[in-house]
Design a protein around this motif. Structure first.
Motif, PDB file in Angstrom:
ATOM      1  N   GLU A 114       0.830  -1.195   0.000  1.00  0.00           N
ATOM      2  CA  GLU A 114       0.000   0.000   0.000  1.00  0.00           C
ATOM      3  C   GLU A 114       0.871   1.254   0.000  1.00  0.00           C
ATOM      4  O   GLU A 114       1.997   1.239   0.496  1.00  0.00           O
ATOM      5  N   SER A 115       0.306   2.327  -0.507  1.00  0.00           N
ATOM      6  CA  SER A 115       0.968   3.633  -0.462  1.00  0.00           C
ATOM      7  C   SER A 115      -0.106   4.708  -0.515  1.00  0.00           C
ATOM      8  O   SER A 115      -1.266   4.439  -0.855  1.00  0.00           O
TER       9      SER A 115
ATOM     10  N   THR B 122      -1.360   1.202   5.664  1.00  0.00           N
ATOM     11  CA  THR B 122      -0.837   2.556   5.527  1.00  0.00           C
ATOM     12  C   THR B 122      -1.649   3.466   6.440  1.00  0.00           C
ATOM     13  O   THR B 122      -2.878   3.372   6.503  1.00  0.00           O
TER      14      THR B 122
END
Length: 122
Positions: free
Chosen positions: A6-7, A116
């Motif tokens: 994830e980002s 995240t």
């Protein structure tokens, strides 16, 4: 080995927007359903939104009207566009995928990303 990364998390003010991305990497036959969950401090993990491989979307109560889930099957990526963010949206957002190891459904398995952090300040 398949991984979800994830980002896009971060700190944003109330009313702001963020876009989360989650990429599936590794060797697999295909990705079935993908989803975003979140976990606020002291609370259970809850579904934010999910999307099938054909693009059928579903949303949790808190996300309706403010968040949009989408995916790019060619990139094995799922996105979560979040707008009109509120402090109660604060939490760790986790990507989920139902991974098909082969063309046999019996070999499908569930995979989670590391999460995240999203923090919405008041």
């Amino acid at each position: 080995q398949v991984q979800l990364v994830e980002s896009g998390g971060g700190l944003v003010q109330t009313g702001g927007s963020l876009r989360l991305s989650c990429v599936a990497s590794g060797t697999f036959f295909s990705i079935n359903d993908m989803a975003w969950y979140r976990q606020a401090p002291g609370k259970q993990r809850e579904l934010v939104a999910d999307i099938t491989s054909t693009g059928i979307r579903g949303y949790g109560h808190s996300a309706k009207g403010r968040f949009t889930i989408s995916r790019d099957n060619a990139k094995n990526t799922v996105y979560l566009e979040m707008s009109s963010l509120k402090p109660e949206d604060t939490g760790v957002y986790y990507c989920f995928a139902d991974v098909a190891k082969s063309d046999s459904p019996e070999e499908d398995y569930e995979l989670w990303g590391q999460g995240t952090q999203v923090t919405v300040s008041s």
